[in-house]
Design a protein around this motif. Structure first.
Motif, PDB file in Angstrom:
ATOM      1  N   ASN A 186       0.854  -1.183   0.000  1.00  0.00           N
ATOM      2  CA  ASN A 186       0.000   0.000   0.000  1.00  0.00           C
ATOM      3  C   ASN A 186       0.890   1.234   0.000  1.00  0.00           C
ATOM      4  N   ASP A 225      -4.754   2.925   7.295  1.00  0.00           N
ATOM      5  CA  ASP A 225      -5.174   1.584   6.889  1.00  0.00           C
ATOM      6  C   ASP A 225      -5.959   0.844   7.968  1.00  0.00           C
ATOM      7  N   TYR A 241      -8.558  -1.266   6.134  1.00  0.00           N
ATOM      8  CA  TYR A 241      -8.041  -1.677   4.827  1.00  0.00           C
ATOM      9  C   TYR A 241      -8.611  -3.028   4.413  1.00  0.00           C
TER      10      TYR A 241
END
Length: 181
Positions: free
Chosen positions: A146, A152, A155
């Motif tokens: 990423n 995140d 995520y």
């Protein structure tokens, strides 16, 4: 010439040959091997049987964020990290071993090799430059490539939540393989 210097040069030639056989471009060799450009070009011609390809190396981080390249990049990078940290291998040792394991797995599964050696090398360099981070998927718990400094917390990876136009589906072996790492 001292024995130590001769052995170091031999190690550099061996590294260059291994990288060429795996598909390294000349720019990768120049960055990783301490032989001059002329020797690298001659070695490339001898090993590959042709002149090294010309042109720029890929630089965009965007390629690694698309669905299938992200899965393959994440798979490779997780192997690389395990070899670096778990096996305590040096950077290039871990890189070559990880790339060979990636190729071997792709071949065994009968999948298309998406991540060329130069892209894999670029990926490692992006991580070293803090342009990427690994983000843990909240669904499957696996780590995926990423952009760095991206929140995140929630995520979801491209395997658990594939885009609507993802193309051909990944085989279940690919997801299983990521979990085994």
């Amino acid at each position: 010439m001292s024995t130590t210097k001769l052995l170091e040069e031999l190690n550099q030639v061996q590294l260059a040959i291994e990288l060429i056989e795996l598909g390294a471009r000349l720019q990768v060799l120049e960055s990783e091997v301490s032989l001059n450009r002329g020797r690298l070009v001659r070695l490339y011609k001898e090993v590959a049987g042709k002149s090294p390809p010309k042109g720029m190396l890929p630089f965009s981080t965007d390629w690694f964020m698309t669905w299938q390249p992200n899965v393959h990049s994440s798979f490779f990078y997780n192997i690389y990290i395990r070899l670096r940290e778990g096996q305590r291998l040096e950077r290039m040792q871990a890189f070559i071993k990880a790339y060979k394991l990636y190729q071997e797995h792709i071949q065994i599964c009968g999948e298309e090799e998406v991540l060329a050696l130069t892209r894999a090398w670029t990926l490692v360099r992006f991580f070293e430059s803090d342009m990427f981070q690994l983000s843990k998927c909240t669904c499957c718990g696996l780590n995926f490539v990423n952009h760095a400094h991206t929140p995140d917390t929630n995520y979801m990876c491209g395997v658990c939540q594939p885009p609507s136009r993802a193309g051909k589906p990944l085989r279940k072996n690919s997801v299983k393989s990521l979990k085994e790492i």
